[in-house]
Design an enzyme around this catalytic site. Structure first.
Site, PDB file in Angstrom:
ATOM      1  CD  GLU A  31       0.641  46.360  85.701  1.00  0.00           C
ATOM      2  OE1 GLU A  31       1.003  46.150  86.873  1.00  0.00           O
ATOM      3  OE2 GLU A  31       0.385  47.492  85.236  1.00  0.00           O
ATOM      4  NE  ARG A  37       8.035  40.250  95.235  1.00  0.00           N
ATOM      5  CZ  ARG A  37       7.139  40.562  94.330  1.00  0.00           C
ATOM      6  NH1 ARG A  37       5.845  40.439  94.573  1.00  0.00           N
ATOM      7  NH2 ARG A  37       7.506  40.979  93.137  1.00  0.00           N
ATOM      8  CE  LYS A  76       5.995  42.841  86.357  1.00  0.00           C
ATOM      9  NZ  LYS A  76       4.676  42.622  85.743  1.00  0.00           N
TER      10      LYS A  76
HETATM   11  P1  ATP Z   1       7.144  43.116  90.141  1.00  0.00           P
HETATM   12  O1  ATP Z   1       7.121  43.484  91.574  1.00  0.00           O
HETATM   13  O2  ATP Z   1       8.417  42.530  89.663  1.00  0.00           O
HETATM   14  O3  ATP Z   1       6.626  44.198  89.249  1.00  0.00           O
HETATM   15  P2  ATP Z   1       4.561  42.012  90.107  1.00  0.00           P
HETATM   16  O4  ATP Z   1       4.064  41.221  91.214  1.00  0.00           O
HETATM   17  O5  ATP Z   1       4.076  43.412  90.020  1.00  0.00           O
HETATM   18  O6  ATP Z   1       6.124  41.910  90.037  1.00  0.00           O
HETATM   19  P3  ATP Z   1       2.906  40.800  88.177  1.00  0.00           P
HETATM   20  O7  ATP Z   1       2.985  40.839  86.702  1.00  0.00           O
HETATM   21  O8  ATP Z   1       1.769  41.499  88.822  1.00  0.00           O
HETATM   22  O9  ATP Z   1       4.275  41.359  88.717  1.00  0.00           O
HETATM   23  O10 ATP Z   1       2.999  39.312  88.704  1.00  0.00           O
HETATM   24  C1  ATP Z   1       2.221  38.267  88.212  1.00  0.00           C
HETATM   25  C2  ATP Z   1       2.146  37.190  89.245  1.00  0.00           C
HETATM   26  O11 ATP Z   1       3.454  36.733  89.585  1.00  0.00           O
HETATM   27  C3  ATP Z   1       1.522  37.699  90.525  1.00  0.00           C
HETATM   28  O12 ATP Z   1       0.625  36.722  90.992  1.00  0.00           O
HETATM   29  C4  ATP Z   1       2.680  37.871  91.450  1.00  0.00           C
HETATM   30  O13 ATP Z   1       2.286  37.690  92.772  1.00  0.00           O
HETATM   31  C5  ATP Z   1       3.637  36.783  90.977  1.00  0.00           C
HETATM   32  N1  ATP Z   1       5.020  37.159  91.286  1.00  0.00           N
HETATM   33  C6  ATP Z   1       5.669  38.277  90.921  1.00  0.00           C
HETATM   34  N2  ATP Z   1       6.911  38.313  91.433  1.00  0.00           N
HETATM   35  C7  ATP Z   1       7.061  37.176  92.150  1.00  0.00           C
HETATM   36  C8  ATP Z   1       8.126  36.623  92.943  1.00  0.00           C
HETATM   37  N3  ATP Z   1       9.296  37.255  93.096  1.00  0.00           N
HETATM   38  N4  ATP Z   1       7.922  35.428  93.533  1.00  0.00           N
HETATM   39  C9  ATP Z   1       6.756  34.779  93.380  1.00  0.00           C
HETATM   40  N5  ATP Z   1       5.723  35.238  92.665  1.00  0.00           N
HETATM   41  C10 ATP Z   1       5.855  36.424  92.049  1.00  0.00           C
HETATM   42 MG    MG Z   2       1.743  43.330  90.203  1.00  0.00          MG
END
Ligand code: ATP
Ligand code: MG
Length: 560
Positions: A37, A263, A273
């Site tokens: 995102e 994760r 984020k």
């Molecule tokens: P945050 O919680 O930091 O906002 P998010 O999951 O909302 O992270 P996205 O931009 O939606 O951020 O993530 C893009 C991809 O990266 C998704 O498939 C998510 O599952 C993966 N991802 C995000 N954070 C991690 C992590 N700590 N470990 C592994 N994969 C991750």
């Molecule tokens: Mg997300």
């Protein structure tokens, strides 16, 4: 729970699932996607998802798409879209022509929403948000049906179209799937598919004022792109039944499947984020690429080689249970790469003048210094040596305790690549602090060895006072003062107030005048450093990428 054990790449359950799917003919190719995102910069957790999605696609001769999950215009910005592409490329992966945006599918998604309405599987709900939340029930209590649940198809279509046309304010109505308010899975209790948001979108501008939710956009985008394996993190496990329900109830062109992985979490680090955005917004760091941040942009600026990051996430591996990885394991991967690749240089972080009284004034010698003992092909460079030098303040003690072998009055040490010197006299300031060491050298020890085979117990780094360049050096310490930041509920309170240490009097050898920010070097005996983005030829600024001490390797060797 901790899980620090490196595992071999290619031995995880995701690869097993893919093998099974290919064997059974459930899939004929492997198509994955990385779906960020664009509401912030990528961090080291994303590196794991990127490494997995692109890695798997590569291994199976398939492809990996970069798809922006841009369904919430309030938090999303073009700056993030650009930064994410830059960071994925820097990490070493390429989506080729497969760059997509969920917003490209808004028209299709809208049609599918009408399809659900026409098949009696979605309805417009006017219930205020708070009430809707209360009516959803809990894990132990069934939800209650909305009074609007049984609206006719015609009324639902009419209201949904008017939502699209902008007739209603934010929050007035939503479109919900009609599934089961008593389901044991809260995600199946008539989840919201569309909400009204009068907000400008970075790509579609003001064309839309209703936006699909993550759940409604994600699986359908996968299906449009022919994604076979939709890999996400564990918190989406409970969304999978909804993912499947939507795919099963819509005329989508392909049948993707969602699989969840753990994760990545690191101690001393926060990978959220939302929180990282707060740090930037509140000015607690200088920006998303402040070298103390766990973002890819920050790690690049700090001098971490992308290959080290790739190696690290490969070693962390892919598991189904969440765990906290020791940040020392990441640092170990960084040191391992830099030890092999980084050229060695001389730099004095906290200078103390050393004058060799029997060395001819005005004379300059060029000594030969080895660029990288791990890589003979890296050759040597000339290092100027003269009567006045700087050594590091911490390499001298007037009253050395037992076990301190470096310089002290009357003691002889080696200056690397140069000569043996002996300290004869200490000049001090009014406060009693040493300001200058008067030494003598032994001309017979040129190159660093004595013909009479006498030994010294320390070898010091140094620079020539007249030739060295002044530099600012930034030392980074963990951003958080505890391994589990936020455990007491306040992340900001756990910030380490001493995470940045700036040295303004440092001196570096002259060959560093034109150092490249992309090339991290080792300052001998100090650690790994690279020029910061703020560095100019007039004002050199170096970041410490990482120190030399490897607590991870030590723990492994000790069986800890
Ligand atoms: P945050 O919680 O930091 O906002 P998010 O999951 O909302 O992270 P996205 O931009 O939606 O951020 O993530 C893009 C991809 O990266 C998704 O498939 C998510 O599952 C993966 N991802 C995000 N954070 C991690 C992590 N700590 N470990 C592994 N994969 C991750
Ligand atoms: Mg997300």
């Amino acid at each position: 729970m901790r899980n620090d054990t490196p595992v071999e790449a290619g031995r995880d359950f995701i690869r097993d699932i893919i093998d099974g799917d290919l064997e059974a003919g459930r899939a004929s190719e492997v198509v994955t996607r990385f779906p960020p995102e664009p509401n912030g910069y990528l961090h080291i957790g994303h590196a794991k998802a990127i490494g997995l999605n692109f890695g798997v696609a590569q291994e199976y001769g398939g492809r990996c798409h970069l798809r922006f999950d841009d369904t919430n215009p309030i938090k999303e910005e073009q700056e993030y879209i650009d930064a994410i592409q830059r960071d994925v490329h820097w990490l070493g992966f390429d989506w080729g022509g497969h760059l997509y945006f969920a917003s490209d599918y808004f028209e299709q998604l809208y049609d599918w929403a009408e399809h659900l309405i026409r098949s009696g599987k979605a309805y417009v709900d006017d219930t205020p948000v708070e009430e809707m939340r209360a009516m959803r029930g809990s894990l132990t209590e069934a939800g209650r049906d909305s009074p609007y649940r049984d609206r006719s198809v015609a009324e639902n279509l009419d209201l949904f179209r008017r939502m699209r046309d902008g007739e209603f304010p934010n929050g007035a109505r939503v479109l919900r799937a009609k599934i089961d308010m008593a389901s044991g899975n809260l995600n199946l209790r008539d989840p919201v598919l569309y909400r009204i948001l009068h907000a400008e979108h970075p790509r579609t501008g003001t064309r839309w004022c209703i936006y699909p939710t993550y759940d409604f956009a994600h699986g359908q985008s996968d299906a449009i792109e022919g994604v076979t394996h939709s890999l996400c993190t564990l918190e989406f496990e409970d969304h999978r039944p909804l993912y499947d329900w939507l795919i099963d109830n819509l005329p989508v062109p392909s049948r993707p499947r969602q699989y969840e992985i753990a994760r990545l979490s690191l101690n001393y680090t926060v990978l959220s984020k939302r929180f990282l955005t707060e740090l930037v917004r509140q000015g607690r760091v200088s920006g998303w690429d402040d070298p103390r941040m766990p973002t890819l942009a920050a790690l690049r600026r700090r001098g971490v080689p992308p290959a080290a990051l790739r190696d690290f996430v490969r070693r962390v591996g892919v598991a189904r249970a969440n765990s906290v990885v020791d940040v020392a394991m990441f640092e170990h991967a960084v040191r391992e790469h830099l030890n092999k690749t980084a050229q060695r240089r001389m730099a004095v972080l906290r200078p103390l003048k050393l004058v060799i009284e029997n060395y001819p004034g005005g004379a300059v010698e060029e000594l030969d210094a080895i660029n990288n003992p791990e890589d003979p092909s890296a050759g040597t460079r000339p290092l100027p040596f003269a009567r006045e030098l700087y050594i590091d303040r911490e390499d001298f003690l007037e009253h050395p305790p037992k076990g301190f072998y470096r310089l002290s009055p009357g003691r002889e040490v080696r200056l690397r690549y140069a000569y043996f010197v002996t300290c004869r006299e200490v000049v001090k300031d009014a406060a009693g602090e040493p300001t200058e060491l008067i030494c003598t050298y032994d001309p017979a020890t040129r190159g660093g060895d004595a013909p009479d085979k006498r030994k010294v117990r320390a070898t010091l780094h140094w620079v020539s006072a007249a030739h060295a360049l002044p530099a600012e050096i930034r030392l980074y310490h963990p951003l958080f003062g505890r391994p589990d930041p936020g455990a007491d509920g306040d992340l900001i309170a756990d910030l380490n107030p001493h995470s940045l240490e700036t040295l303004r009097e440092s001196r570096v050898e002259p060959s560093l005048a034109n150092a490249s920010p992309a090339e991290t070097v080792q300052f001998e005996r100090q650690g790994y450093f690279c020029p910061d983005l703020d560095s100019t030829p007039q004002r050199l600024v170096f970041n410490r990428t990482i120190g030399l001490r490897d607590s991870w390797a030590k723990a492994q060797a000790g069986g800890g």
